[in-house]
Design an enzyme around this catalytic site. Structure first.
Site, short mmCIF file in Angstrom:
data_model
loop_
_atom_site.label_atom_id
_atom_site.label_comp_id
_atom_site.label_asym_id
_atom_site.label_seq_id
_atom_site.Cartn_x
_atom_site.Cartn_y
_atom_site.Cartn_z
CD GLU A 173 40.96 38.66 -19.76
OE1 GLU A 173 41.29 39.23 -20.81
OE2 GLU A 173 41.78 38.32 -18.89
CD GLU A 291 43.02 34.29 -18.49
OE1 GLU A 291 43.91 35.12 -18.76
OE2 GLU A 291 42.04 34.07 -19.23
O1 AHR Z 1 46.35 34.18 -21.03
C1 AHR Z 1 46.55 35.05 -22.09
C2 AHR Z 1 45.36 36.00 -22.27
O2 AHR Z 1 45.27 36.84 -21.16
C3 AHR Z 1 44.00 35.33 -22.32
O3 AHR Z 1 43.68 34.93 -23.60
C4 AHR Z 1 43.09 36.42 -21.86
O4 AHR Z 1 41.96 35.92 -21.21
C5 AHR Z 1 43.95 37.29 -20.97
O5 AHR Z 1 43.86 38.62 -21.32
#
Ligand code: AHR
Length: 497
Positions: A173, A291
């Site tokens: 990110e 994610e």
């Molecule tokens: O999964 C939790 C957080 O969400 C992770 O650390 C990050 O990559 C995202 O913002």
């Protein structure tokens, strides 16, 4: 009852579903690692300190990869803190989650855990405070057999065999202002390119994922993705997508979250294909949705610099599991371009598995749809034509039934995943003509539904939400789906067509 016709034709192929769609994620975050997967002293811990009760539940999910070690944590992580004798490892402030990191688990321990859990490590290198050299060193430590400084250090630290990590995320990110040493797209694109060059020169067998946008509503989306890909198109193998969904005010909007996910995926594909055209490239860029999940918990962090605090431990309800199941259906339907997807995360922090320190473990509600997707969502994705009423949602007009069809050629089995987001039951007429007349029959109907949409699984009541088996419908032209339900209809071919 709402009538719905679903036509499934064996020639309407979306693509072969990559098994990597069933991957997950463990970050050094809250209690994911400490008291999650690792708890020496727990009555069920093995000789390495891994909780075997947790491993048992992870194995049932049949995960291809588990992404590690972060997440936001990654961007401030010195990977060398987590190797060597444990007593000598530094305790550090983790600025991402305002916690204290003891470093008693690092890459060597995690590689061992992954093996025991029947999965593989999807590695990640720090593009915040870390350099391209740090990334190449970590790769050499993990993958080079022996005879160099880093590989010999791994051997000395107790891992004579290389970890053989084949898939690597190049940062996390990096478009987000919350990221340690966040970069703009130009700077990240250049840094990622040089990092991949070094890593692939050291081990040409690896694949890499560059950071796309942190979600589809970032102000910099999709420019970020375009610029990053312009720098890395020829070298990177995948671009990442991240997205979390939460309940706001309206149940229907929440259940229709899959529409937002679909739009995001389409926009990333369009952006990647634009860069392909710009570069006159023959290569197609694939997507790593590394994610995805439901994330409702908005609790403040407890205290300052605690070790293994309870952070973002969402307690998932039946309603959450339904919305989650819809997202899983979308991932299958876009498997032509999505090659990797990681349920974020796996244990305790926004996770399907919840543990008590020194105590029990429970499967959260979202565990079940993920388990069934991973078990029954492998094979060829076919494009089901769903004829059903639509209703207006925050994300546009949403079909009341969202479906994915997966054909298992070897066993001539067809699994139909269906989310019914209407309160009313639906009456399905399934048309499988192309498989040969009336050849298909449902032999199992698995369903997630119930009158208590707020029900959650607790340590004392671990099965408040679970999969139910419904009576087998006599005729595929008359299949009833309960209102507000997520289902898997398992069909079998009666002939050898
Ligand atoms: O999964 C939790 C957080 O969400 C992770 O650390 C990050 O990559 C995202 O913002």
């Amino acid at each position: 009852m709402k009538p719905c016709k679903i036509t499934i034709d064996k020639d309407y192929i979306i693509g072969k579903i990559d098994n990597n769609l069933y991957s997950s994620f463990i970050e050094h975050l809250g209690r994911a690692v400490y008291t999650g997967i690792y708890e020496p002293g727990h009555p069920l811990a093995d000789a390495n300190g891994f909780r075997t009760d947790v491993i048992g539940l992870v194995r049932e999910l049949n995960l291809e990869y588990v992404r590690y070690p972060g997440g936001n944590f990654l961007s401030g992580y010195r990977w060398t803190d987590g190797i060597g004798p444990k007593a000598e490892r530094p305790r550090r402030l983790d600025l991402a989650w305002r916690s204290t990191e003891p470093n008693t688990v690092g890459i060597d321990e995690f590689a061992k855990w992954a093996k025991k859990a029947g999965t593989r490590v999807m590695g990640a290198v720090n593009m915040g405070t870390g350099t391209a050299q740090d990334a190449a060193d970590m790769l050499e430590y993990c993958n080079f057999p022996k005879g160099t400084y880093w590989s010999d250090l791994r051997v000395k630290n107790g891992s004579p065999e290389p970890h053989g990590i084949k898939l690597w995320c190049i940062g996390n990110e990096m478009d987000g202002h919350w990221q340690i040493c966040h970069l703009n797209a130009e700077d990240y694109g250049k840094k990622a390119r040089e990092t991949i060059k070094m890593m692939k020169w050291a081990d040409k067998s690896i694949e890499t994922v560059v950071c796309g946008s942190s979600h589809g509503h970032m102000a910099t989306f999709p420019e970020w993705d375009r610029i990053v890909l312009e720098h890395t198109y020829d070298l990177a193998d995948y671009i990442s997508l991240h997205s979390y969904y939460s309940f706001r005010e309206n149940r229907f909007d929440y259940l229709a979250s899959f529409m937002d996910m679909e739009n995001f995926i389409s926009s990333v594909i369009a952006t990647a294909d634009y860069v392909k055209a710009l570069k006159r490239s023959k290569k197609t860029m694939y997507l790593s949705f590394d994610e995805w999940n439901i994330w409702n918990d908005a609790t403040e962090r407890k205290g300052e610099w605690p070790e293994a605090p309870e952070l973002i431990e969402d307690r998932y309800s039946l309603l959450d599991a339904l919305a989650f199941g819809g997202l899983g259906i979308t991932l299958i339907n876009r498997c032509d371009r999505i090659r990797i997807a990681c349920l974020a995360q796996l244990v305790n922090a926004i996770a399907p598995i919840l543990t008590e320190p020194r105590g029990r473990v429970v499967r959260q509600a979202i565990y079940y749809p993920f388990m069934l997707l991973s078990k029954l969502g492998r094979g060829i994705a076919l494009n089901p034509v769903v004829n059903i009423e639509k209703a207006e949602s925050r994300h546009g007009a949403a079909p009341l039934i969202h479906a994915a069809a997966v054909y298992d050629e070897e066993n001539k089995g067809l699994n139909l995943f269906c989310l019914n987001i209407a309160d009313e039951p639906a009456l399905l007429e399934i048309d499988t003509r192309s498989f040969g007349g009336e050849a298909m029959a449902v032999f199992e109907h698995l369903s997630l539904h119930g009158s208590e949409l707020g029900a959650i699984n607790t340590f004392d009541n671990p099965e408040a939400v679970r999969i139910k088996t419904l009576p087998i419908p006599k005729n595929i032209k008359n299949v009833e789906l309960p209102g507000l339900s997520w289902n898997v209809l398992r069909l079998k071919c009666q002939t050898n067509n």
